[in-house]
Scaffold this motif. Structure first.
Motif, PDB file in Angstrom:
ATOM      1  N   GLY A  51       0.774  -1.227   0.000  1.00  0.00           N
ATOM      2  CA  GLY A  51       0.000   0.000   0.000  1.00  0.00           C
ATOM      3  C   GLY A  51       0.809   1.283   0.000  1.00  0.00           C
ATOM      4  N   THR A  52       2.125   1.201  -0.061  1.00  0.00           N
ATOM      5  CA  THR A  52       2.935   2.418  -0.059  1.00  0.00           C
ATOM      6  C   THR A  52       3.140   2.979  -1.460  1.00  0.00           C
ATOM      7  OG1 THR A  52       5.020   1.211  -0.254  1.00  0.00           O
ATOM      8  CG2 THR A  52       4.205   1.666   1.974  1.00  0.00           C
ATOM      9  N   GLY A  53       3.106   2.134  -2.472  1.00  0.00           N
ATOM     10  CA  GLY A  53       3.375   2.566  -3.836  1.00  0.00           C
ATOM     11  C   GLY A  53       4.851   2.570  -4.182  1.00  0.00           C
ATOM     12  N   LEU A  54       5.724   2.189  -3.232  1.00  0.00           N
ATOM     13  CA  LEU A  54       7.172   2.210  -3.447  1.00  0.00           C
ATOM     14  C   LEU A  54       7.768   0.841  -3.177  1.00  0.00           C
ATOM     15  CD1 LEU A  54       7.995   5.522  -1.606  1.00  0.00           C
ATOM     16  CD2 LEU A  54       7.795   5.182  -4.055  1.00  0.00           C
ATOM     17  N   ARG A  55       8.806   0.503  -3.945  1.00  0.00           N
ATOM     18  CA  ARG A  55       9.554  -0.729  -3.739  1.00  0.00           C
ATOM     19  C   ARG A  55      11.037  -0.414  -3.726  1.00  0.00           C
ATOM     20  NH1 ARG A  55       7.310  -6.046  -5.639  1.00  0.00           N
ATOM     21  NH2 ARG A  55       9.351  -6.492  -4.855  1.00  0.00           N
ATOM     22  N   LEU A  56      11.802  -1.172  -2.949  1.00  0.00           N
ATOM     23  CA  LEU A  56      13.246  -0.972  -2.868  1.00  0.00           C
ATOM     24  C   LEU A  56      13.900  -1.470  -4.158  1.00  0.00           C
ATOM     25  CD1 LEU A  56      15.280   0.044  -0.760  1.00  0.00           C
ATOM     26  CD2 LEU A  56      15.608  -2.306  -0.065  1.00  0.00           C
ATOM     27  N   ARG A  57      14.815  -0.691  -4.695  1.00  0.00           N
ATOM     28  CA  ARG A  57      15.518  -1.096  -5.919  1.00  0.00           C
ATOM     29  C   ARG A  57      16.387  -2.320  -5.648  1.00  0.00           C
ATOM     30  NH1 ARG A  57      15.563   3.036  -9.825  1.00  0.00           N
ATOM     31  NH2 ARG A  57      14.830   4.995  -8.960  1.00  0.00           N
ATOM     32  N   ILE A  58      16.644  -3.108  -6.675  1.00  0.00           N
ATOM     33  CA  ILE A  58      17.438  -4.325  -6.533  1.00  0.00           C
ATOM     34  C   ILE A  58      18.860  -3.980  -6.109  1.00  0.00           C
ATOM     35  CG2 ILE A  58      18.407  -6.285  -7.782  1.00  0.00           C
ATOM     36  CD1 ILE A  58      15.879  -6.253  -9.510  1.00  0.00           C
ATOM     37  N   GLY A  59      19.439  -2.950  -6.715  1.00  0.00           N
ATOM     38  CA  GLY A  59      20.803  -2.548  -6.364  1.00  0.00           C
ATOM     39  C   GLY A  59      20.909  -2.111  -4.918  1.00  0.00           C
ATOM     40  N   ARG A  60      19.912  -1.392  -4.420  1.00  0.00           N
ATOM     41  CA  ARG A  60      19.928  -0.956  -3.026  1.00  0.00           C
ATOM     42  C   ARG A  60      19.732  -2.137  -2.088  1.00  0.00           C
ATOM     43  NH1 ARG A  60      21.320   3.837  -0.430  1.00  0.00           N
ATOM     44  NH2 ARG A  60      20.709   3.524   1.718  1.00  0.00           N
ATOM     45  N   HIS A  61      18.901  -3.092  -2.505  1.00  0.00           N
ATOM     46  CA  HIS A  61      18.708  -4.291  -1.700  1.00  0.00           C
ATOM     47  C   HIS A  61      20.032  -5.059  -1.562  1.00  0.00           C
ATOM     48  CE1 HIS A  61      16.568  -7.654   0.057  1.00  0.00           C
ATOM     49  NE2 HIS A  61      17.191  -8.455  -0.787  1.00  0.00           N
ATOM     50  N   LEU A  62      20.773  -5.194  -2.654  1.00  0.00           N
ATOM     51  CA  LEU A  62      22.072  -5.867  -2.612  1.00  0.00           C
ATOM     52  C   LEU A  62      23.067  -5.086  -1.758  1.00  0.00           C
ATOM     53  CD1 LEU A  62      22.371  -6.991  -6.322  1.00  0.00           C
ATOM     54  CD2 LEU A  62      21.897  -8.430  -4.341  1.00  0.00           C
ATOM     55  N   TRP A  63      23.041  -3.752  -1.861  1.00  0.00           N
ATOM     56  CA  TRP A  63      23.927  -2.908  -1.055  1.00  0.00           C
ATOM     57  C   TRP A  63      23.630  -3.089   0.433  1.00  0.00           C
ATOM     58  CZ3 TRP A  63      28.240  -0.235  -1.459  1.00  0.00           C
ATOM     59  CH2 TRP A  63      28.552   0.675  -0.477  1.00  0.00           C
ATOM     60  N   ASN A  64      22.355  -3.080   0.810  1.00  0.00           N
ATOM     61  CA  ASN A  64      21.976  -3.264   2.212  1.00  0.00           C
ATOM     62  C   ASN A  64      22.403  -4.638   2.721  1.00  0.00           C
ATOM     63  OD1 ASN A  64      20.843  -0.750   2.228  1.00  0.00           O
ATOM     64  ND2 ASN A  64      18.744  -1.473   2.035  1.00  0.00           N
ATOM     65  N   HIS A  65      22.270  -5.653   1.880  1.00  0.00           N
ATOM     66  CA  HIS A  65      22.677  -7.002   2.272  1.00  0.00           C
ATOM     67  C   HIS A  65      24.193  -7.073   2.489  1.00  0.00           C
ATOM     68  CE1 HIS A  65      22.370 -11.318   2.644  1.00  0.00           C
ATOM     69  NE2 HIS A  65      23.311 -11.455   1.732  1.00  0.00           N
ATOM     70  N   ALA A  66      24.953  -6.464   1.581  1.00  0.00           N
ATOM     71  CA  ALA A  66      26.419  -6.464   1.724  1.00  0.00           C
ATOM     72  C   ALA A  66      26.843  -5.697   2.975  1.00  0.00           C
ATOM     73  CB  ALA A  66      27.060  -5.848   0.477  1.00  0.00           C
ATOM     74  N   ARG A  67      26.183  -4.575   3.270  1.00  0.00           N
ATOM     75  CA  ARG A  67      26.505  -3.829   4.483  1.00  0.00           C
ATOM     76  C   ARG A  67      26.199  -4.638   5.737  1.00  0.00           C
ATOM     77  NH1 ARG A  67      24.090   2.065   4.676  1.00  0.00           N
ATOM     78  NH2 ARG A  67      22.569   0.744   5.669  1.00  0.00           N
ATOM     79  N   ALA A  68      25.086  -5.367   5.733  1.00  0.00           N
ATOM     80  CA  ALA A  68      24.723  -6.189   6.892  1.00  0.00           C
ATOM     81  C   ALA A  68      25.738  -7.309   7.082  1.00  0.00           C
ATOM     82  CB  ALA A  68      23.333  -6.749   6.715  1.00  0.00           C
ATOM     83  N   LEU A  69      26.185  -7.926   5.983  1.00  0.00           N
ATOM     84  CA  LEU A  69      27.199  -8.978   6.079  1.00  0.00           C
ATOM     85  C   LEU A  69      28.502  -8.416   6.652  1.00  0.00           C
ATOM     86  CD1 LEU A  69      26.828 -11.024   2.773  1.00  0.00           C
ATOM     87  CD2 LEU A  69      26.459 -11.824   5.101  1.00  0.00           C
ATOM     88  N   HIS A  70      28.913  -7.258   6.184  1.00  0.00           N
ATOM     89  CA  HIS A  70      30.140  -6.648   6.670  1.00  0.00           C
ATOM     90  C   HIS A  70      30.019  -6.290   8.152  1.00  0.00           C
ATOM     91  CE1 HIS A  70      32.954  -3.294   7.396  1.00  0.00           C
ATOM     92  NE2 HIS A  70      33.773  -4.070   6.701  1.00  0.00           N
ATOM     93  N   ARG A  71      28.877  -5.697   8.515  1.00  0.00           N
ATOM     94  CA  ARG A  71      28.664  -5.304   9.903  1.00  0.00           C
ATOM     95  C   ARG A  71      28.678  -6.526  10.832  1.00  0.00           C
ATOM     96  NH1 ARG A  71      23.531  -3.370   9.717  1.00  0.00           N
ATOM     97  NH2 ARG A  71      22.806  -5.428  10.300  1.00  0.00           N
ATOM     98  N   ASP A  72      28.027  -7.621  10.415  1.00  0.00           N
ATOM     99  CA  ASP A  72      27.992  -8.817  11.252  1.00  0.00           C
ATOM    100  C   ASP A  72      29.344  -9.503  11.319  1.00  0.00           C
ATOM    101  OD1 ASP A  72      25.340  -8.313  11.652  1.00  0.00           O
ATOM    102  OD2 ASP A  72      24.631  -9.763  10.175  1.00  0.00           O
ATOM    103  N   ALA A  73      30.140  -9.409  10.254  1.00  0.00           N
ATOM    104  CA  ALA A  73      31.434 -10.087  10.234  1.00  0.00           C
ATOM    105  C   ALA A  73      32.497  -9.331  11.032  1.00  0.00           C
ATOM    106  CB  ALA A  73      31.907 -10.249   8.801  1.00  0.00           C
ATOM    107  N   THR A  74      32.319  -8.034  11.218  1.00  0.00           N
ATOM    108  CA  THR A  74      33.340  -7.256  11.909  1.00  0.00           C
ATOM    109  C   THR A  74      33.012  -6.993  13.370  1.00  0.00           C
ATOM    110  OG1 THR A  74      32.313  -5.226  11.110  1.00  0.00           O
ATOM    111  CG2 THR A  74      34.137  -6.118   9.814  1.00  0.00           C
ATOM    112  N   ARG A  75      31.954  -7.532  13.861  1.00  0.00           N
ATOM    113  CA  ARG A  75      31.603  -7.340  15.269  1.00  0.00           C
ATOM    114  C   ARG A  75      32.369  -8.282  16.152  1.00  0.00           C
ATOM    115  NH1 ARG A  75      25.272  -5.988  15.954  1.00  0.00           N
ATOM    116  NH2 ARG A  75      25.373  -4.074  14.803  1.00  0.00           N
TER     117      ARG A  75
END
Length: 83
Positions: free
Chosen positions: A59-83
């Protein structure tokens, strides 16, 4: 430089420019319009006159772009690996 090398270099530069432009687009505007409801967030009911919320964009009318989704996933992997 032979014509084949020139064409290969030109294609490489064009591909690099397209990639950089899409990355900038994902950074500046991470959301795009939903294709299912054309960004309205509502869809007409098949039976009757009512409408209902789009299931893809919830119902928002917006979807996350594929490139941004991949970027967020890579950032989460990096953040979890460096903790």
């Amino acid at each position: 430089m032979t014509p084949a090398q020139f064409i290969a270099c030109a294609l490489l530069v064009i591909a690099l420019l397209v990639t950089v432009r899409y990355a900038a687009e994902c950074y500046i505007r991470p959301f795009r319009r939903c294709r299912k409801c054309q960004g309205k967030g509502r869809k007409p009911n098949r039976i009757g006159r009512g409408t209902y919320d789009c299931r893809r964009c919830r119902g928002t009318g917006l979807r996350l772009r594929i490139g941004r989704h991949l970027w967020n996933h890579a950032r989460a992997l990096h953040r979890d690996a460096t903790r």
